[in-house]
Scaffold this motif. Sequence first.
Motif, PDB file in Angstrom:
ATOM      1  N   UNK A   1       0.827  -1.204   0.000  1.00 19.59           N
ATOM      2  CA  UNK A   1       0.000   0.000   0.000  1.00 19.59           C
ATOM      3  C   UNK A   1       0.865   1.260   0.000  1.00 19.59           C
ATOM      4  N   UNK A   2       1.940   1.216   0.730  1.00 16.09           N
ATOM      5  CA  UNK A   2       2.858   2.352   0.793  1.00 16.09           C
ATOM      6  C   UNK A   2       3.439   2.648  -0.586  1.00 16.09           C
ATOM      7  N   UNK A   3       3.828   1.614  -1.277  1.00 16.59           N
ATOM      8  CA  UNK A   3       4.387   1.783  -2.611  1.00 16.59           C
ATOM      9  C   UNK A   3       3.343   2.304  -3.595  1.00 16.59           C
TER      10      UNK A   3
ATOM     11  N   UNK B   1       1.635   9.895  -0.725  1.00 19.09           N
ATOM     12  CA  UNK B   1       2.433   9.756   0.490  1.00 19.09           C
ATOM     13  C   UNK B   1       3.728  10.543   0.339  1.00 19.09           C
ATOM     14  N   UNK B   2       4.111  11.246   1.382  1.00 28.15           N
ATOM     15  CA  UNK B   2       5.348  12.025   1.359  1.00 28.15           C
ATOM     16  C   UNK B   2       6.525  11.117   1.023  1.00 28.15           C
ATOM     17  N   UNK B   3       7.349  11.505   0.054  1.00 31.57           N
ATOM     18  CA  UNK B   3       8.404  10.629  -0.442  1.00 31.57           C
ATOM     19  C   UNK B   3       9.460  10.322   0.615  1.00 31.57           C
ATOM     20  N   UNK B   4       9.864  11.321   1.385  1.00 29.86           N
ATOM     21  CA  UNK B   4      10.875  11.076   2.418  1.00 29.86           C
ATOM     22  C   UNK B   4      10.334  10.184   3.523  1.00 29.86           C
TER      23      UNK B   4
ATOM     24  N   UNK C   1       9.105   4.886   6.559  1.00 29.44           N
ATOM     25  CA  UNK C   1       8.064   3.934   6.946  1.00 29.44           C
ATOM     26  C   UNK C   1       8.362   2.537   6.379  1.00 29.44           C
ATOM     27  N   UNK C   2       8.882   2.464   5.176  1.00 36.41           N
ATOM     28  CA  UNK C   2       9.238   1.157   4.636  1.00 36.41           C
ATOM     29  C   UNK C   2      10.318   0.511   5.489  1.00 36.41           C
ATOM     30  N   UNK C   3      11.282   1.312   5.939  1.00 36.68           N
ATOM     31  CA  UNK C   3      12.341   0.777   6.798  1.00 36.68           C
ATOM     32  C   UNK C   3      11.763   0.243   8.106  1.00 36.68           C
ATOM     33  N   UNK C   4      10.770   0.933   8.661  1.00 35.91           N
ATOM     34  CA  UNK C   4      10.117   0.442   9.876  1.00 35.91           C
ATOM     35  C   UNK C   4       9.455  -0.908   9.616  1.00 35.91           C
TER      36      UNK C   4
ATOM     37  N   UNK D   1      10.696  10.493  17.249  1.00 34.92           N
ATOM     38  CA  UNK D   1       9.851  11.383  18.049  1.00 34.92           C
ATOM     39  C   UNK D   1       8.741  10.610  18.748  1.00 34.92           C
ATOM     40  N   UNK D   2       8.313   9.522  18.154  1.00 38.41           N
ATOM     41  CA  UNK D   2       7.223   8.729  18.714  1.00 38.41           C
ATOM     42  C   UNK D   2       7.777   7.431  19.277  1.00 38.41           C
ATOM     43  N   UNK D   3       7.553   7.218  20.574  1.00 39.70           N
ATOM     44  CA  UNK D   3       8.076   6.004  21.199  1.00 39.70           C
ATOM     45  C   UNK D   3       7.413   4.780  20.581  1.00 39.70           C
ATOM     46  N   UNK D   4       8.183   3.722  20.499  1.00 37.81           N
ATOM     47  CA  UNK D   4       7.663   2.483  19.935  1.00 37.81           C
ATOM     48  C   UNK D   4       8.137   2.215  18.529  1.00 37.81           C
ATOM     49  N   UNK D   5       8.513   3.272  17.803  1.00 38.95           N
ATOM     50  CA  UNK D   5       9.064   3.055  16.470  1.00 38.95           C
ATOM     51  C   UNK D   5      10.552   2.716  16.606  1.00 38.95           C
ATOM     52  N   UNK D   6      11.066   1.800  15.777  1.00 33.66           N
ATOM     53  CA  UNK D   6      12.476   1.404  15.894  1.00 33.66           C
ATOM     54  C   UNK D   6      13.423   2.494  15.417  1.00 33.66           C
TER      55      UNK D   6
END
Length: 555
Positions: A134-136, A141-144, A149-152, A216-221
């Motif tokens: 879906x991301x692709x 969706x903002x390119x940066x 998000x894909x890396x996450x 900035x958001x806890x829980x993300x790697x």
Amino acid sequence: MKFKTYIAKIMIVPTVILSITSCANDYLEEVTYGEVSPSEMTSPANVELAIISAYSVLNGQFDGASNAYNSPASNWSFGDVVSDDAYKGGGGTGDQNNIHQMEIFNTLPTTIDVERKWMALYEGVKRANEAMRLLEASEDFDDDLRIQRKAELQFLRGHFYFELKKIYNHIPYIDETAETVNDYAKSNTEFTSEELWNKIEADFQAAYNVLPTTQDEVGRPTKIAAQAYLAKTYLFQDKWQLAYDATTEVLNSNYGLMDDFQELFLPENDNNKEVIFAVQHSVNDGQASNYNGSIGDRLLAPGGPFYSQYGFQRPSQNLVNAFKVTSEGIPAHSNETLTDTDFVDPRLDITIGRPGIPYKDLDILYDSSWARDLATYGEFSPKKRIVSANSEYFVTVWPYVSALDYYIIRYGEVVLWRAEAAVEIGQLEEARSLVNQLRDRAKNSQYVKTLDGSQDAANYKIALYANVWSSQDDAREAVRLESRLELALEGHRFFNLVRWGNADNVISDYLEVEKTRRTHLSNATFQAGKNEYWPIPQAYIDGVTDGMVTQNDGY
């Protein structure tokens, strides 16, 4: 809005995603969650929801049932109960008999935990893959942000596959090119073990290349979390130099040891400097049945006047004895039953509930009467990851969960990985220094006190290793014992024994003595070459093309 709360809002109601919780025919069904139409799926907001849905199954809860205890993120049953650290507990061998069968190494391909764990982890894989698609496909969706998000998602997929690999060994591998239900019905021998590890490494490496140093958001790697997990994949393959090198950046990062061992496991200290990556838990957040709490651990409460009487994951006598030290404060290496006059490592009474020792901040002594089925499972209870009944982060009604996160990787564990790798490449002095960091932290932590606070609750003593380790064997033994003491009841013990290659000897020796203490283990036998891994679920084998799946040896 904090990311942790954001996850809570959508955990059981993610966006429309093809739900394939297992690849058996019974599970190969499209399940629509929510009310988002396909044409709206690629809007940035809905793509973000799809990404969060991948995070949401980290805690093992993937459907509307309340039995995440059969697929716990903490692996208390898969990593502790089948090791020398804990007994199943509960109301006798018939209570969750499936876990009892695991404990005596009579696991079957139809055991519910074998199936539920597989389903939970592949649900995570599926959600990560679908979110990538879906991301692709999202044009707006903002390119940066798309790259991050894909890396996450690659990090999350790496985690789910890592868990599958260490539990089941021979597993099907499905990536984001999967489009249909049938794409998830694949052979578990398509790739060799080395090729599977390479794919897991590739996800963590890709995540490392992109993820920021801080989130900035806890829980993300973070980048460091990806590097730490990459080190862990090397460790599980005995790639010692690579593991050693990979831990360098982690140890030089902003992460570090908490000053006090007790404070590490308080929910108010979640996401502290020692926590590199964790399953985010929350309670009283509006989620039905508090499923965002520690739902996989809800059976572990110790009983007594403050807790429910589930009483699972009961520490073994063998584990208690492992905390015994000499009069100098060095591990005694004794399996003789601990007495009140013995010197003990202060981590013992932070980790385990023992009669006559205060329990948490409840102003009460733990008593053997708290223990459910005392005659079968003995008098001890878990303590380290149990939240005080006085805490606002503990739910005192069903399902009796807490907001204490489960730490998938913490800095103290990475210190031990580095020490292991150092031993194997001949850096014995560095390994000793690393182990001493953990022992020094324990030495300078707040000890458990008597109820009136006037003195220590037991004969606590711990010293650093002052002398040079004389051989690699001595160093290896010291590091492995430190790993057991530091990480006790955190779900790692069995998997460490397997990767060290000594599961057969350790567990067989444990059972020989423990059978004289606990009759419920009388029929337990560990079979080398079989019991290091769990069987492939029979439902999966039955649901794919005949002959496509090979069952693990011995099942």
